[in-house]
Design a protein around this motif. Structure first.
Motif, PDB file in Angstrom:
ATOM      1  N   THR A 150     -64.016  16.038 -43.036  1.00 16.28           N
ATOM      2  CA  THR A 150     -63.240  16.885 -42.136  1.00 16.28           C
ATOM      3  C   THR A 150     -62.900  16.165 -40.839  1.00 16.28           C
TER       4      THR A 150
ATOM      5  N   LYS B 200     -69.723  15.629 -46.245  1.00 13.96           N
ATOM      6  CA  LYS B 200     -69.710  16.423 -45.017  1.00 13.96           C
ATOM      7  C   LYS B 200     -68.875  15.779 -43.913  1.00 13.96           C
TER       8      LYS B 200
ATOM      9  N   GLN C  82     -59.141  15.620 -39.207  1.00 14.76           N
ATOM     10  CA  GLN C  82     -58.826  16.070 -37.852  1.00 14.76           C
ATOM     11  C   GLN C  82     -58.337  14.921 -36.983  1.00 14.76           C
TER      12      GLN C  82
ATOM     13  N   ASP D 130     -59.372  25.478 -47.120  1.00 14.79           N
ATOM     14  CA  ASP D 130     -58.919  24.142 -47.523  1.00 14.79           C
ATOM     15  C   ASP D 130     -60.096  23.172 -47.633  1.00 14.79           C
ATOM     16  N   ILE D 131     -60.994  23.225 -46.676  1.00 20.37           N
ATOM     17  CA  ILE D 131     -62.162  22.342 -46.666  1.00 20.37           C
ATOM     18  C   ILE D 131     -63.030  22.602 -47.891  1.00 20.37           C
ATOM     19  N   GLU D 132     -63.257  23.867 -48.212  1.00 22.39           N
ATOM     20  CA  GLU D 132     -64.049  24.204 -49.395  1.00 22.39           C
ATOM     21  C   GLU D 132     -63.373  23.716 -50.670  1.00 22.39           C
TER      22      GLU D 132
ATOM     23  N   LYS E 283     -63.866  19.950 -50.882  1.00 19.78           N
ATOM     24  CA  LYS E 283     -65.243  19.646 -51.262  1.00 19.78           C
ATOM     25  C   LYS E 283     -65.477  19.893 -52.746  1.00 19.78           C
TER      26      LYS E 283
ATOM     27  N   LEU F 242     -57.545  21.512 -41.055  1.00 22.69           N
ATOM     28  CA  LEU F 242     -57.656  22.295 -42.273  1.00 22.69           C
ATOM     29  C   LEU F 242     -58.365  23.617 -42.019  1.00 22.69           C
TER      30      LEU F 242
END
Length: 90
Positions: free
Chosen positions: A40, A37, A44, A54-56, A59, A50
């Protein structure tokens, strides 16, 4: 680039310390790993903003590559693994 590596390393350990609480009188325990978690915020801080997609995707990659596929929400990665992800996704 050595400067980028040092910057990533500083942010990585800052995020780990911050997760234990900013103001604490208890001795901190540095494991050298951060939770899925928290990735990100380092992206940044390094100037990579993102999208949610993109984050998913990142992950899912972390879960696929670095987890035991049992407890996916508490997957932790180390600095080397994070740098691999950062280079591939920035």
């Amino acid at each position: 680039d050595k400067n980028i590596y040092e910057e990533i390393k500083n942010y990585f350990y800052y995020v780990e310390i911050e997760n234990q609480g900013r103001i604490s009188t208890v001795q901190r325990s540095i494991s050298g790993k951060i939770n899925i978690k928290q990735i990100t915020s380092i992206f940044q801080a390094m100037g990579c903003f993102l999208s949610l997609k993109d984050i998913e995707r990142i992950k899912k990659e972390i879960i696929y590559r670095f987890s035991d596929h049992i407890n996916n929400e508490n997957v932790k990665i180390d600095l080397k693994q994070f740098i691999e992800l950062f280079v591939n996704h920035r």
